[in-house]
Structures are given as structure tokens and as C-alpha cells.
Design a protein around this motif. Structure first.
Motif, mmCIF file in Angstrom:
data_model
loop_
_atom_site.group_PDB
_atom_site.id
_atom_site.type_symbol
_atom_site.label_atom_id
_atom_site.label_comp_id
_atom_site.label_asym_id
_atom_site.label_seq_id
_atom_site.Cartn_x
_atom_site.Cartn_y
_atom_site.Cartn_z
ATOM 1 N N THR A 60 0.831 -1.200 0.000
ATOM 2 C CA THR A 60 0.000 0.000 0.000
ATOM 3 C C THR A 60 0.866 1.251 0.000
ATOM 4 O O THR A 60 0.606 2.201 -0.739
ATOM 5 C CB THR A 60 -0.946 0.006 1.220
ATOM 6 O OG1 THR A 60 -1.779 -1.144 1.157
ATOM 7 C CG2 THR A 60 -1.797 1.259 1.252
ATOM 8 N N GLU A 61 1.906 1.252 0.814
ATOM 9 C CA GLU A 61 2.816 2.404 0.852
ATOM 10 C C GLU A 61 3.525 2.576 -0.489
ATOM 11 O O GLU A 61 3.682 3.703 -0.977
ATOM 12 C CB GLU A 61 3.841 2.228 1.974
ATOM 13 C CG GLU A 61 4.774 3.393 2.131
ATOM 14 C CD GLU A 61 4.091 4.685 2.540
ATOM 15 O OE1 GLU A 61 4.591 5.761 2.146
ATOM 16 O OE2 GLU A 61 3.059 4.647 3.234
ATOM 17 N N LEU A 62 3.926 1.484 -1.116
ATOM 18 C CA LEU A 62 4.561 1.571 -2.437
ATOM 19 C C LEU A 62 3.593 2.136 -3.470
ATOM 20 O O LEU A 62 3.975 2.948 -4.317
ATOM 21 C CB LEU A 62 5.073 0.194 -2.869
ATOM 22 C CG LEU A 62 6.343 -0.296 -2.194
ATOM 23 C CD1 LEU A 62 6.592 -1.757 -2.518
ATOM 24 C CD2 LEU A 62 7.524 0.551 -2.621
ATOM 25 N N THR A 63 2.330 1.726 -3.401
ATOM 26 C CA THR A 63 1.321 2.230 -4.336
ATOM 27 C C THR A 63 1.071 3.713 -4.115
ATOM 28 O O THR A 63 0.927 4.473 -5.072
ATOM 29 C CB THR A 63 0.008 1.440 -4.172
ATOM 30 O OG1 THR A 63 0.285 0.057 -4.376
ATOM 31 C CG2 THR A 63 -1.036 1.908 -5.166
ATOM 32 N N LYS A 64 1.029 4.145 -2.860
ATOM 33 C CA LYS A 64 0.861 5.569 -2.564
ATOM 34 C C LYS A 64 1.987 6.384 -3.171
ATOM 35 O O LYS A 64 1.755 7.454 -3.741
ATOM 36 C CB LYS A 64 0.849 5.802 -1.050
ATOM 37 C CG LYS A 64 -0.414 5.484 -0.351
ATOM 38 C CD LYS A 64 -0.261 5.847 1.115
ATOM 39 C CE LYS A 64 -1.368 5.312 1.963
ATOM 40 N NZ LYS A 64 -1.154 5.607 3.393
#
Length: 71
Positions: A60-64
């Protein structure tokens, strides 16, 4: 791994490369857990869900970061 290591605050302070390394590490751990389960050596079965959730948090952090540009 500590629970505080995978909070959104802790993950937001890491570089993209470190996040990718964490995903690789967690996927290896998940593989090892499956292997232990097959052999009957696994005692803490709740670790499965914990590792899967940690992988989801890092992804999720990578996608953000990908959607919002580089941080």
C-alpha cells in the motif's frame, strides 16, 4: 519483526528500495511458514495472517508513492 516496524508512520520514512526489500523478506518468510506447516513444525498459525497483512501494508505504501510521485 516488531509490530511497530510496519506502522504507516514507520513505513513512510523508508525509501522505496527499503520497502521493496521488506516485501521480498516478508514473502520469503511466508514461504517458510507454508513449508513449516506442510512439515507439521508450525506452532503459531496466526503468523500467516500477520505476515500477509504486513505485506499488504508495505505494498500500500509503495502504491501511494507511485501514485503521488516520489517522496
Amino acid at each position: 519483526m516488531s509490530d511497530k516496524e510496519f506502522t504507516s508512520k514507520a513505513l513512510s520514512g523508508l525509501s522505496v528500495e527499503k520497502l521493496r526489500e521488506k516485501v521480498v523478506f516478508l514473502k520469503k518468510e511466508l514461504f517458510n511458514l507454508r513449508f513449516q506447516k506442510t512439515l507439521g513444525e508450525l506452532t503459531n498459525t496466526t503468523r500467516f495472517s500477520m505476515v500477509r497483512k504486513d505485506i499488504a501494508r508495505v505494498n500500500t505504501e509503495l502504491t501511494k508513492r507511485k501514485a503521488g510521485g516520489s517522496k
